[in-house]
Structures are given as structure tokens and as C-alpha cells.
Design a protein around this motif. Structure first.
Motif, PDB file in Angstrom:
ATOM      1  N   ILE A 203       0.835  -1.204   0.000  1.00 20.02           N
ATOM      2  CA  ILE A 203       0.000   0.000   0.000  1.00 20.02           C
ATOM      3  C   ILE A 203       0.872   1.257   0.000  1.00 20.02           C
ATOM      4  CG2 ILE A 203      -1.664   1.345   1.376  1.00 20.02           C
ATOM      5  CD1 ILE A 203      -2.971  -1.349   2.105  1.00 20.02           C
ATOM      6  N   GLN A 204       1.914   1.253   0.828  1.00 20.88           N
ATOM      7  CA  GLN A 204       2.845   2.399   0.839  1.00 20.88           C
ATOM      8  C   GLN A 204       3.506   2.569  -0.524  1.00 20.88           C
ATOM      9  OE1 GLN A 204       5.536   1.174   3.880  1.00 20.88           O
ATOM     10  NE2 GLN A 204       4.498   2.299   5.512  1.00 20.88           N
ATOM     11  N   SER A 205       3.836   1.443  -1.160  1.00 20.52           N
ATOM     12  CA  SER A 205       4.550   1.532  -2.437  1.00 20.52           C
ATOM     13  C   SER A 205       3.673   2.192  -3.497  1.00 20.52           C
ATOM     14  CB  SER A 205       5.013   0.152  -2.903  1.00 20.52           C
ATOM     15  OG  SER A 205       3.945  -0.592  -3.424  1.00 20.52           O
ATOM     16  N   PHE A 206       2.372   1.899  -3.480  1.00 12.74           N
ATOM     17  CA  PHE A 206       1.494   2.544  -4.464  1.00 12.74           C
ATOM     18  C   PHE A 206       1.303   4.023  -4.138  1.00 12.74           C
ATOM     19  CE2 PHE A 206      -0.171  -1.737  -5.888  1.00 12.74           C
ATOM     20  CZ  PHE A 206       0.356  -1.617  -7.159  1.00 12.74           C
ATOM     21  N   GLU A 207       1.298   4.354  -2.845  1.00 11.62           N
ATOM     22  CA  GLU A 207       1.227   5.782  -2.489  1.00 11.62           C
ATOM     23  C   GLU A 207       2.484   6.505  -2.963  1.00 11.62           C
ATOM     24  OE1 GLU A 207       0.373   5.653   1.677  1.00 11.62           O
ATOM     25  OE2 GLU A 207      -1.737   5.174   1.271  1.00 11.62           O
ATOM     26  N   TRP A 208       3.617   5.839  -2.788  1.00 10.07           N
ATOM     27  CA  TRP A 208       4.895   6.427  -3.227  1.00 10.07           C
ATOM     28  C   TRP A 208       4.891   6.594  -4.739  1.00 10.07           C
ATOM     29  CZ3 TRP A 208       9.270   5.846  -6.141  1.00 10.07           C
ATOM     30  CH2 TRP A 208      10.385   6.610  -5.750  1.00 10.07           C
ATOM     31  N   THR A 209       4.335   5.584  -5.430  1.00  4.58           N
ATOM     32  CA  THR A 209       4.232   5.661  -6.896  1.00  4.58           C
ATOM     33  C   THR A 209       3.456   6.895  -7.303  1.00  4.58           C
ATOM     34  OG1 THR A 209       4.132   3.252  -6.935  1.00  4.58           O
ATOM     35  CG2 THR A 209       3.517   4.367  -8.949  1.00  4.58           C
ATOM     36  N   LYS A 210       2.305   7.091  -6.638  1.00  4.53           N
ATOM     37  CA  LYS A 210       1.446   8.219  -7.012  1.00  4.53           C
ATOM     38  C   LYS A 210       2.126   9.555  -6.722  1.00  4.53           C
ATOM     39  CE  LYS A 210      -2.820   5.689  -6.462  1.00  4.53           C
ATOM     40  NZ  LYS A 210      -3.921   5.339  -5.574  1.00  4.53           N
ATOM     41  N   GLU A 211       2.807   9.638  -5.587  1.00  4.87           N
ATOM     42  CA  GLU A 211       3.429  10.911  -5.198  1.00  4.87           C
ATOM     43  C   GLU A 211       4.667  11.233  -6.020  1.00  4.87           C
ATOM     44  OE1 GLU A 211       4.237  11.004  -0.972  1.00  4.87           O
ATOM     45  OE2 GLU A 211       2.147  10.431  -0.620  1.00  4.87           O
ATOM     46  N   ASN A 212       5.486  10.226  -6.302  1.00 11.68           N
ATOM     47  CA  ASN A 212       6.795  10.496  -6.885  1.00 11.68           C
ATOM     48  C   ASN A 212       6.929  10.093  -8.341  1.00 11.68           C
ATOM     49  OD1 ASN A 212       8.360  11.313  -4.337  1.00 11.68           O
ATOM     50  ND2 ASN A 212       7.316   9.444  -3.751  1.00 11.68           N
ATOM     51  N   MET A 213       6.333   8.984  -8.719  1.00 11.27           N
ATOM     52  CA  MET A 213       6.513   8.497 -10.092  1.00 11.27           C
ATOM     53  C   MET A 213       5.614   9.248 -11.074  1.00 11.27           C
ATOM     54  SD  MET A 213       8.544   5.561 -10.120  1.00 11.27           S
ATOM     55  CE  MET A 213       7.951   4.272 -11.181  1.00 11.27           C
ATOM     56  N   PHE A 214       4.349   9.478 -10.674  1.00 13.34           N
ATOM     57  CA  PHE A 214       3.397  10.072 -11.620  1.00 13.34           C
ATOM     58  C   PHE A 214       3.812  11.471 -12.093  1.00 13.34           C
ATOM     59  CE2 PHE A 214      -0.561   7.338 -10.409  1.00 13.34           C
ATOM     60  CZ  PHE A 214       0.133   6.224 -10.835  1.00 13.34           C
ATOM     61  N   PRO A 215       4.381  12.334 -11.213  1.00 14.73           N
ATOM     62  CA  PRO A 215       4.782  13.641 -11.729  1.00 14.73           C
ATOM     63  C   PRO A 215       5.856  13.541 -12.813  1.00 14.73           C
ATOM     64  CG  PRO A 215       4.706  13.661  -9.344  1.00 14.73           C
ATOM     65  CD  PRO A 215       4.512  12.243  -9.754  1.00 14.73           C
ATOM     66  N   TYR A 216       6.765  12.569 -12.672  1.00 17.93           N
ATOM     67  CA  TYR A 216       7.833  12.446 -13.679  1.00 17.93           C
ATOM     68  C   TYR A 216       7.391  11.610 -14.868  1.00 17.93           C
ATOM     69  CZ  TYR A 216      12.541  12.346 -15.555  1.00 17.93           C
ATOM     70  OH  TYR A 216      13.626  12.514 -16.372  1.00 17.93           O
ATOM     71  N   TYR A 217       6.600  10.576 -14.600  1.00 23.24           N
ATOM     72  CA  TYR A 217       6.083   9.716 -15.671  1.00 23.24           C
ATOM     73  C   TYR A 217       4.567   9.898 -15.750  1.00 23.24           C
ATOM     74  CZ  TYR A 217      10.582   7.288 -15.120  1.00 23.24           C
ATOM     75  OH  TYR A 217      11.918   6.991 -15.037  1.00 23.24           O
ATOM     76  N   PRO A 218       4.089  10.991 -16.338  1.00 19.62           N
ATOM     77  CA  PRO A 218       2.644  11.257 -16.326  1.00 19.62           C
ATOM     78  C   PRO A 218       1.865  10.205 -17.119  1.00 19.62           C
ATOM     79  CG  PRO A 218       3.809  12.828 -17.708  1.00 19.62           C
ATOM     80  CD  PRO A 218       4.848  12.017 -17.042  1.00 19.62           C
ATOM     81  N   LEU A 219       0.697   9.860 -16.589  1.00 19.12           N
ATOM     82  CA  LEU A 219      -0.116   8.821 -17.225  1.00 19.12           C
ATOM     83  C   LEU A 219      -0.815   9.361 -18.458  1.00 19.12           C
ATOM     84  CD1 LEU A 219      -1.784   7.193 -14.116  1.00 19.12           C
ATOM     85  CD2 LEU A 219       0.343   6.569 -15.233  1.00 19.12           C
ATOM     86  N   GLY A 220      -1.221   8.432 -19.307  1.00 19.94           N
ATOM     87  CA  GLY A 220      -2.010   8.812 -20.475  1.00 19.94           C
ATOM     88  C   GLY A 220      -1.294   8.426 -21.762  1.00 19.94           C
ATOM     89  N   ASP A 221      -1.969   8.684 -22.878  1.00 23.23           N
ATOM     90  CA  ASP A 221      -1.394   8.350 -24.171  1.00 23.23           C
ATOM     91  C   ASP A 221      -0.296   9.334 -24.522  1.00 23.23           C
ATOM     92  OD1 ASP A 221      -3.186   6.330 -24.318  1.00 23.23           O
ATOM     93  OD2 ASP A 221      -4.587   7.354 -25.639  1.00 23.23           O
ATOM     94  N   VAL A 222       0.862   8.811 -24.891  1.00 22.60           N
ATOM     95  CA  VAL A 222       1.967   9.665 -25.303  1.00 22.60           C
ATOM     96  C   VAL A 222       1.890   9.888 -26.805  1.00 22.60           C
ATOM     97  CG1 VAL A 222       4.470   9.933 -25.310  1.00 22.60           C
ATOM     98  CG2 VAL A 222       3.361   8.726 -23.429  1.00 22.60           C
ATOM     99  N   LYS A 223       1.509   8.851 -27.532  1.00 22.99           N
ATOM    100  CA  LYS A 223       1.353   8.998 -28.977  1.00 22.99           C
ATOM    101  C   LYS A 223       0.131   8.199 -29.401  1.00 22.99           C
ATOM    102  CE  LYS A 223       3.902   8.559 -33.296  1.00 22.99           C
ATOM    103  NZ  LYS A 223       5.200   8.202 -33.898  1.00 22.99           N
ATOM    104  N   THR A 224      -0.811   8.868 -29.976  1.00 23.47           N
ATOM    105  CA  THR A 224      -2.004   8.174 -30.448  1.00 23.47           C
ATOM    106  C   THR A 224      -2.015   8.207 -31.971  1.00 23.47           C
ATOM    107  OG1 THR A 224      -3.143  10.241 -30.061  1.00 23.47           O
ATOM    108  CG2 THR A 224      -3.543   8.504 -28.476  1.00 23.47           C
ATOM    109  N   PRO A 225      -2.619   7.190 -32.559  1.00 22.41           N
ATOM    110  CA  PRO A 225      -2.630   7.121 -34.012  1.00 22.41           C
ATOM    111  C   PRO A 225      -3.350   8.316 -34.624  1.00 22.41           C
ATOM    112  CG  PRO A 225      -3.457   5.107 -33.031  1.00 22.41           C
ATOM    113  CD  PRO A 225      -3.301   6.067 -31.932  1.00 22.41           C
ATOM    114  N   GLU A 226      -2.837   8.772 -35.747  1.00 15.82           N
ATOM    115  CA  GLU A 226      -3.544   9.841 -36.466  1.00 15.82           C
ATOM    116  C   GLU A 226      -4.702   9.214 -37.220  1.00 15.82           C
ATOM    117  OE1 GLU A 226      -0.527  11.604 -38.900  1.00 15.82           O
ATOM    118  OE2 GLU A 226       0.741  11.877 -37.139  1.00 15.82           O
ATOM    119  N   GLU A 227      -5.857   9.758 -37.005  1.00 16.66           N
ATOM    120  CA  GLU A 227      -7.043   9.172 -37.664  1.00 16.66           C
ATOM    121  C   GLU A 227      -7.121   9.598 -39.118  1.00 16.66           C
ATOM    122  OE1 GLU A 227      -8.900   6.927 -36.399  1.00 16.66           O
ATOM    123  OE2 GLU A 227      -7.983   7.004 -34.423  1.00 16.66           O
TER     124      GLU A 227
END
Lengths: 250, 73
Positions: A226-250
Motif C-alpha cells: 500500500i505504501q509503495s502505491f502511495e509512493w508511486t502516485k506521489e513520486n513516479m506520476f509527476p515524472y512519468y505522467p499517465l495517459g497516451d503519449v502517442k495516439t494514431p492519427e485518424e
């Protein structure tokens, strides 16, 4: 089942019922489960070939019921290239950690992406070398303590953490690149959709897809799950933001 | 609210407690019972399960099976 109830969720059939060797709370378990679910839903268990890495997931071939090939350290995408070119009708995916994909296998990764090979790469980024005892990885965050950076990573000496997804998104022949997590329920649902989309793109022959998972390593981060996921959210997400980095051009 | 129940495949549980945190109605608790590996087991102690499957989705060891009451049609 009790009368008047319906089944909502059960262990996916492609996930072989054996005890896995992952530590309690490890992301690998959830990602294996999602892959098995997607393979079940698409009904492609007889047409899928996985390439297992070196790292914690080295025994992935014991856990998901598809055909597998074990690659030398870092060479999974080179091997997947060969498999896909010999069997263009099969679904080919690699499953790699950050030590495998972003350190020793950087050359294979960049060139497979640059050639736009029609494969799916599942990338588990937990910012550390898990299997070998928590050494610093290329993806380790600034200031993060590991067994080989006991005072924290210093960018001047050791370079900045490598953002593989953003790097590969710059290559013209990559098709779909996304960053997901399984740290919470919402993330798990989104990650499953991304994996499914990537398999569908492969079927349509679209080219190189990479799904990065911002993951945890409770044992080597020396935290509870549980702590590790909290740490992930606090520290990893700001540097590795979630979401699509490259989506196909329609 | 829909009612549901969950079943655990206890021998595969590693006591990571992620299901407890994921549960939106806080019905799961860590008990003092143990499996053969020595991990403490989780139970739906209060019987408030709604069958939302949040616990099952986050479980790294695919231990949980979820059932929900059928909607009256």
C-alpha cells in the motif's frame, strides 16, 4: 454460486493456476492478469506468442497459457521481430522490465521501434532492478535511494531518468504509445483497455505499440504494497505522467 | 444497493492488503487466520459487499471471485 447471483469476476482462464514467485503486492501479478483477460476476451490464446525477458518476469512463460520464447537479456524485441516476420498472422508481444528494456536492451528497443515492427511491447517501469537486489536502473528517479545509489540518484553524476515512452514517441514509425498504471481500480480498467487496443492495432497491422506500466517494487523500495502505491502516485506520476503519449492519427 | 459476495482462493493469497484498500465500502478486514504459506487472510467481515469487483481487479494473485445479485427483470 448462490441462487439469484451472477458471476461478475473470476480468474481469467489463460492465467495458469500455479503459485507465482512474485512478492506480495507486486504489479507483475496484475499485469499478467490483465494480459490473460485480454487474450481470453479476444479468444487469441492459440495465436499469441509472448517473449519473456530477463528480470523478475523471467518465468512469465509459466503463468500465461500462450506460446512463449525466452530472450537473452534485453533482446526480446529483436526476437519478437524475427517471430513476427516468420509468423505475420500471430499476435506477438514482449514483456519487459526497465532493466531489460531501458538498460541492456536499449539498442534493440530503439531499433525495433524505429523499424515500426508490428509487435506489442509491455513495459514494466518500477524505477529499480527488482530481481538482482534493488540496484539503480536508468529509470530510477532523482534522489531515489537504491542499493547502488545509497545517497540517492544524482543527476550530474548518473544522468536523468530515461523516459522511454516519450523517447520512442518521437520515432516516426511507432504507432501507439501509452503510459498506464495499475495502482488503483481506475488505472486497472484503463490499462486493460489500452492493452486490448494495442492487440487490435496489431491485428490490423498498424505497427509498433508500447504500453508502459508505472509500477511498484515493494520489496526493493522497502515498503508495504500500500505504501509503495502511495509512493508511486506521489513520486513516479509527476515524472512519468499517465495517459497516451502517442495516439494514431485518424 | 446491489448485494454481492466474494470467494477467496486462500492458498494463493499473499496478504498484500491491496483489496482492503480498494474496497469502496470498507467491508474487508485482515483476520488472524493464516494459509499454508503463513500469510494472514482477508474476509468480508461486515457482509456489506456490493459485488463491485474493485478488490478482484487490484488483486495481483487473482485470488478473488465476485458474484452479484441478479437484477430483477
Amino acid at each position: 454460486m448462490k441462487e439469484g447471483y451472477e458471476l461478475i469476476y473470476e480468474r481469467p482462464k489463460s492465467l495458469i493456476k500455479v503459485h507465482n514467485h512474485y512478492c506480495p503486492g507486486c504489479t507483475h501479478g496484475v499485469v499478467h492478469k490483465l494480459l490473460a483477460e485480454v487474450i481470453d476476451e479476444l479468444g487469441i490464446e492459440n495465436e499469441t506468442i509472448g517473449v519473456a525477458p530477463v528480470g523478475c518476469a523471467v518465468l512469465a512463460y509459466d503463468y500465461i497459457d500462450v506460446d512463449w520464447q525466452e530472450a537473452a537479456h534485453g533482446r526480446a524485441q529483436a526476437l519478437a521481430t524475427g517471430i513476427k516476420r516468420m509468423h505475420p498472422d500471430k499476435y506477438v508481444f514482449t514483456y519487459q522490465g526497465d532493466g531489460d528494456l531501458a538498460a541492456i536492451g536499449t539498442a534493440e528497443t530503439v531499433h525495433a521501434a524505429n523499424r515500426g515492427e508490428n509487435i506489442l511491447v509491455v513495459f514494466i517501469n518500477n524505477a529499480i532492478y527488482g530481481m538482482t537486489g534493488g540496484q539503480m536502473a536508468p529509470t530510477t528517479l532523482e534522489g531515489q535511494k537504491t542499493s547502488t545509489s545509497p545517497y540517492g540518484r544524482v543527476i550530474d553524476d548518473m544522468g536523468a531518468p530515461v523516459k522511454i515512452a516519450d523517447m520512442l514517441a518521437l520515432l516516426p514509425k511507432t504507432y501507439y504509445i501509452t503510459r498506464q498504471t495499475v495502482a488503483d481500480v481506475k488505472g486497472v480498467r484503463a490499462a486493460k483497455k489500452a492493452l486490448k487496443k494495442a492487440f487490435e492495432y496489431q491485428k490490423a497491422g498498424k505497427g509498433y505499440c508500447l504500453v508502459e506500466f508505472v509500477a511498484n517494487c515493494p520489496s526493493n523500495w522497502k515498503m508495504t504494497p500500500i505504501q509503495s502505491f502511495e509512493w508511486t502516485k506521489e513520486n513516479m506520476f509527476p515524472y512519468y505522467p499517465l495517459g497516451d503519449v502517442k495516439t494514431p492519427e485518424e | 444497493m446491489a448485494k454481492g459476495y466474494i470467494e477467496f482462493d486462500y492458498e494463493f493469497c499473499k496478504g498484500c492488503e491491496l483489496c482492503i484498500q480498494a474496497c469502496p465500502v470498507n467491508t474487508l478486514v485482515l483476520t488472524t487466520k493464516m494459509n499454508k504459506k503463513g500469510y494472514r487472510l482477508v474476509e468480508d467481515a461486515e457482509g456489506k459487499c456490493t459485488g463491485c469487483a474493485s478488490c478482484a481487479l487490484v488483486c495481483p494473485d487473482a485470488v478473488i471471485t465476485v458474484y452479484r445479485q441478479k437484477k430483477a427483470s
